[in-house]
Design a protein around this motif. Sequence first.
Motif, short mmCIF file in Angstrom:
data_model
loop_
_atom_site.label_atom_id
_atom_site.label_comp_id
_atom_site.label_asym_id
_atom_site.label_seq_id
_atom_site.Cartn_x
_atom_site.Cartn_y
_atom_site.Cartn_z
N GLY A 190 0.82 -1.21 0.00
CA GLY A 190 0.00 0.00 0.00
C GLY A 190 0.85 1.25 0.00
N LEU A 191 1.95 1.24 0.75
CA LEU A 191 2.87 2.38 0.78
C LEU A 191 3.48 2.61 -0.60
CD1 LEU A 191 4.58 4.57 2.07
CD2 LEU A 191 6.09 2.79 3.00
N ARG A 192 3.83 1.55 -1.30
CA ARG A 192 4.39 1.71 -2.65
C ARG A 192 3.35 2.35 -3.58
NH1 ARG A 192 9.26 -0.64 -2.91
NH2 ARG A 192 9.71 -2.43 -1.55
N THR A 193 2.13 1.94 -3.45
CA THR A 193 1.06 2.54 -4.26
C THR A 193 0.86 4.00 -3.87
OG1 THR A 193 -0.06 0.40 -4.48
CG2 THR A 193 -1.38 2.36 -4.90
N PHE A 194 0.92 4.29 -2.59
CA PHE A 194 0.78 5.66 -2.07
C PHE A 194 1.82 6.58 -2.69
CE2 PHE A 194 1.51 9.05 1.00
CZ PHE A 194 0.26 9.34 1.50
#
Length: 423
Positions: A258-262
């Motif tokens: 999710g952080l990578r997508t963020f």
Amino acid sequence: MKKRVIWAFAAVAAFTVSVFAAQELSAPLRDKWTVQEVATLASMRLKVAGVRPADFSNAYEQKTEAATLGRALFNDTRLSKNGQVSCASCHSAAGQFEDGRQFGQGVGTGKRRTMPVMGAAHSPFLFWDGRKDSAWSQALGPLEDPAEHGGNRVAFVKLVLGHYKSQYQAAFGPVPVLGQLPENASPNGSDAERAAWAALSATTHDGVNRVFANMGKAIAAYERNIVYGESRFDEYAEATVRGDARGQESLTLQEVRGLRTFLNKGQCVTCHNGPLLTDHAFHNTGVPPVDPKNPDRGRIDGLKQLLKDEFNCLGPYSDAKPEQCGELQFLNTNDAGQLGAFRTPSLRNVAARAPYMHAGQFASLDQVLQHYAASPKAAIGHSELARPGEKHAERQTIRLSAADIQDLAAFLHAFTGPVVQPK
């Protein structure tokens, strides 16, 4: 001899711990990031926010006596038309210093969502439409708002001087000479209140306004000490910056996805950046209005209110010098991009603050993320989000799969940390 043995044992234990820590730091990281991504993560750590910037318009914000008075005023329900509403009614210390409602509920029902007070000292503009430029000026607005406290400034000043006079003088010095005041009077409010205000002298107006402004400055001094605490995200970001393999376990693998997508294809970091996870700016992102026939105009109207506010940084009750009010002096009231634009909220503790958007339009984080993935047209003004097939100078179309949305929603929970407040 016994002391030497104890010292030797302690030294060996300390050496063992330091060796273990060194091994942890030299171990291969579970999650690999680019140099630019590590720099971005470093910039998002709460600790880099540093010391809260001084508000030059409030010379009392770091004065203990002002904060003590401010805390009392923040919790006093007598500062309302019906004697039942205080600042704490909507900004509850038992939660996130907001109320969890779609619309703020005071003596009446508001039109927008209550924002938390944490981080206010870092923001140049407050409220969803930015119609206030300081925490103390912001605190004054709800007091005379008919849907919030619903009161009037003469009644408030009389209450403060009747019940908190010694505390007021300890914080702000001598009370202005006000003479005989009517029960109710204000330049806002009912026809009777405005007429009573008009009947007062200019000197009395100034004295009442001075005490009223100081009420806001006291409340701001108290709120300044209410801050966000560090979250699991901060632990992870710090570990990644330091090369701490074990520290990266602060986030689950799903949260890391999710952080990578963020940071990348979700483009969330475009607006939600820095240690408070906000750019402190105003954006139109096509959020659907509650009333399609009468959509909220947002920042474009807030600008006009701010510039004519007697309690702004350049006003007579500000403690700032004109050159210290730079944010206020260079505002563009003719920027069409501000139509339908609203303040970027901090994402700190966001998972604990449903519903979402300026009028609580979305009940869950999933719904928020689905909105951005859909990137609908704005009902008023022009959305900054790039729609599929649309050429956009600054943004790319946000393309998120169902799995991306699940990962992002999971990651956003990692921003939750404690709320640190005065005891």
